[in-house]
Write an enzyme that holds these catalytic residues in place. Structure first.
Site, PDB file in Angstrom:
ATOM      1  N   THR A  52      40.460  37.667  41.332  1.00  0.00           N
ATOM      2  CA  THR A  52      39.217  38.270  41.471  1.00  0.00           C
ATOM      3  C   THR A  52      38.886  38.981  42.733  1.00  0.00           C
ATOM      4  O   THR A  52      39.677  38.803  43.633  1.00  0.00           O
ATOM      5  CB  THR A  52      38.253  36.987  41.240  1.00  0.00           C
ATOM      6  N   THR A  54      37.037  39.184  45.559  1.00  0.00           N
ATOM      7  CA  THR A  54      36.445  38.523  47.091  1.00  0.00           C
ATOM      8  C   THR A  54      37.919  37.952  47.283  1.00  0.00           C
ATOM      9  O   THR A  54      38.232  37.874  48.270  1.00  0.00           O
ATOM     10  CB  THR A  54      35.367  37.835  47.047  1.00  0.00           C
ATOM     11  N   CYS A  55      38.423  37.171  46.244  1.00  0.00           N
ATOM     12  CA  CYS A  55      39.562  36.265  46.741  1.00  0.00           C
ATOM     13  C   CYS A  55      40.869  37.129  47.029  1.00  0.00           C
ATOM     14  O   CYS A  55      41.520  36.477  47.975  1.00  0.00           O
ATOM     15  CB  CYS A  55      39.948  35.248  45.586  1.00  0.00           C
ATOM     16  N   SER A  56      40.821  38.466  46.441  1.00  0.00           N
ATOM     17  CA  SER A  56      41.980  39.083  46.606  1.00  0.00           C
ATOM     18  C   SER A  56      41.909  40.031  47.857  1.00  0.00           C
ATOM     19  O   SER A  56      43.057  40.375  48.106  1.00  0.00           O
ATOM     20  CB  SER A  56      42.390  39.948  45.415  1.00  0.00           C
TER      21      SER A  56
END
Ligand code: BEZ
Length: 180
Positions: A52, A54-56
């Protein structure tokens, strides 16, 4: 959350095994909560889904880059957990080129549920996933807790700040309150 013992869970991981020939040289390896947390001081961060944005783009790569800074504050390991299976978590870690952060597949959501952090993300077609949080866990016990505001099912937004590596690091350097 401060002082809580992490739940005792068995994680179904996939590990590379040179003895296996063919295009998919991996085998199952069960790892327990003790394998990850016993006798170590670690940072655990938990997010809604591998791959996803923001996570990546921020959370995983920033924890990766700041690993030496965390080590300087007495952190032995950094773990990224998500309600995703081992195939997805390994593929995500590979695509991100991570060397320092270790991924933990919580495919069934058992760890996340027992941490009290499981939320519905049916509004995104995700099913049950983790609310975003991070924690410093010392020998299996929560020492510091960083939970995003607004814990709820089917949240319209994806708050990100408390569980960012920069915030966790700042609190390790100058602890404020128990943050729990
Ligand atoms: C994100 O990390 O950007 C994200 C997480 C969950 C759902 C959608 C996006």
């Amino acid at each position: 959350m401060f002082g809580k013992k992490v739940p005792n869970v068995t994680f179904r991981t996939r590990v590379h095994d040179e003895a296996i020939e063919g295009p998919n040289p991996f085998r199952w390896e069960d790892k327990t909560s003790d394998d990850y947390f016993k006798g170590k001081r670690v940072v655990l961060f938990s997010l809604p889904g591998a791959f996803t944005p923001t996570c990546s783009t921020y959370q995983l790569p920033d924890f990766e880059k700041l690993f030496a800074d965390f080590q300087a504050e007495g952190i032995d390991d950094i773990y990224c957990i998500s309600v995703n299976d081992a195939f997805v978590m390994n593929a995500w870690a590979k695509s991100q080129g991570v060397k320092n952060v270790k991924v933990i597949p919580d495919g069934s959501g058992e760890f996340t549920r027992k941490m009290g952090m499981l939320v519905a993300k049916d509004n995104l077609g995700f099913g049950m996933r983790s609310w975003r949080y991070a924690a410093v866990i010392n020998d299996g016990t929560v020492e510091m807790w960083f939970e995003e505001d607004g814990f709820s099912d089917n949240c319209d937004t994806d708050p990100y700040g408390a569980s960012a590596p920069q915030n966790v690091l700042e609190n390790l350097r100058t602890p404020k309150t128990a943050a729990a």
